[in-house]
Write an enzyme that holds these catalytic residues in place. Structure first.
Site, PDB file in Angstrom:
ATOM      1  N   ASP A   1      42.647   5.972   3.245  1.00  0.00           N
ATOM      2  CA  ASP A   1      42.077   7.193   3.713  1.00  0.00           C
ATOM      3  C   ASP A   1      42.743   8.019   4.681  1.00  0.00           C
ATOM      4  OD1 ASP A   1      39.535   8.931   4.115  1.00  0.00           O
ATOM      5  OD2 ASP A   1      38.994   7.792   5.606  1.00  0.00           O
TER       6      ASP A   1
ATOM      7  N   GLU B   1      42.854   8.557  -1.001  1.00  0.00           N
ATOM      8  CA  GLU B   1      41.943   9.433  -1.352  1.00  0.00           C
ATOM      9  C   GLU B   1      42.402  11.117  -1.130  1.00  0.00           C
ATOM     10  OE1 GLU B   1      37.543   9.009   0.086  1.00  0.00           O
ATOM     11  OE2 GLU B   1      38.407  10.446   1.649  1.00  0.00           O
TER      12      GLU B   1
ATOM     13  N   ASP C   1      36.756   5.062   8.624  1.00  0.00           N
ATOM     14  CA  ASP C   1      37.791   5.142   8.131  1.00  0.00           C
ATOM     15  C   ASP C   1      38.542   4.117   7.267  1.00  0.00           C
ATOM     16  OD1 ASP C   1      38.134   8.302   8.941  1.00  0.00           O
ATOM     17  OD2 ASP C   1      38.428   7.155  10.971  1.00  0.00           O
TER      18      ASP C   1
END
Length: 188
Positions: free
Chosen positions: A14, A74, A147
């Protein structure tokens, strides 16, 4: 009979410039085990360039330690602050470069796709994703930040996507041999 997904390790990322979540899972067919999860804490570094160097070096260390085959990351989402988007894109690029340098397969998923894969709702809140990841992967998936749980969600999303590709090829009459012929880059 449904074919088994080969044993693999997936590093989920992330991206972020102050906190970058990472989560590494090991998949053996339907069985998933969390190997490590956490965040790279970057806010203490004096410049953006130093943060980028740290992202690269710390991710390489994680990759060398756990030897994943895939880096699932991501994709950045559209934001209103252009400077923040540029910094986030650089952080993502450096993470991808670390994976490429170490020979990993790189895959990218939109935030909506990750949320959909984990919760069934592409508009789920980070807290919902975290709760579902803990439910799906067990108590060992608990981490110190959203996160980190988002990074596990990205890795889990890739596992689900890889599983559905193999299953859909068998459901449409294509066999495992045809899947290998059509996807030689996905076989290790």
């Amino acid at each position: 009979m449904t074919p088994r997904i080969p044993h693999t390790r997936i590093l989920g990322i992330d991206p972020g410039t102050n906190l970058m979540g990472y989560g590494l899972i090991e998949c053996d067919g339907p069985d998933i085990k969390v190997l490590t999860v956490g965040t790279l804490k970057l806010s203490g570094f004096e410049s953006h360039v130093v943060k980028l160097r740290e992202i690269y070096l710390q991710l390489q260390e994680i990759i060398e330690t756990y030897l994943p085959g895939v880096l699932a990351i991501e994709a950045p989402f559209y934001g209103k602050n252009v400077q923040s988007m540029l910094k986030l894109g650089r952080a993502q690029g450096v993470a991808i470069a670390a994976g490429i340098t170490m020979g990993l397969e790189i895959v990218e998923y939109s935030p909506k796709k990750v949320k959909q894969s984990v919760t069934g709702n592409g508009n789920a809140a980070k807290e919902q994703v975290a709760a579902m990841i803990i439910h799906l992967l067990g108590a060992t998936a608990q981490s110190d930040s959203l996160d980190a749980s988002d990074a596990l969600a990205v890795a889990y999303c890739h596992h689900q996507h890889a599983n559905s590709v193999i299953q859909s090829s068998t459901l449409t009459g294509k066999g495992w041999k045809q899947f290998i012929r059509e996807n030689p880059d996905r076989i290790s």
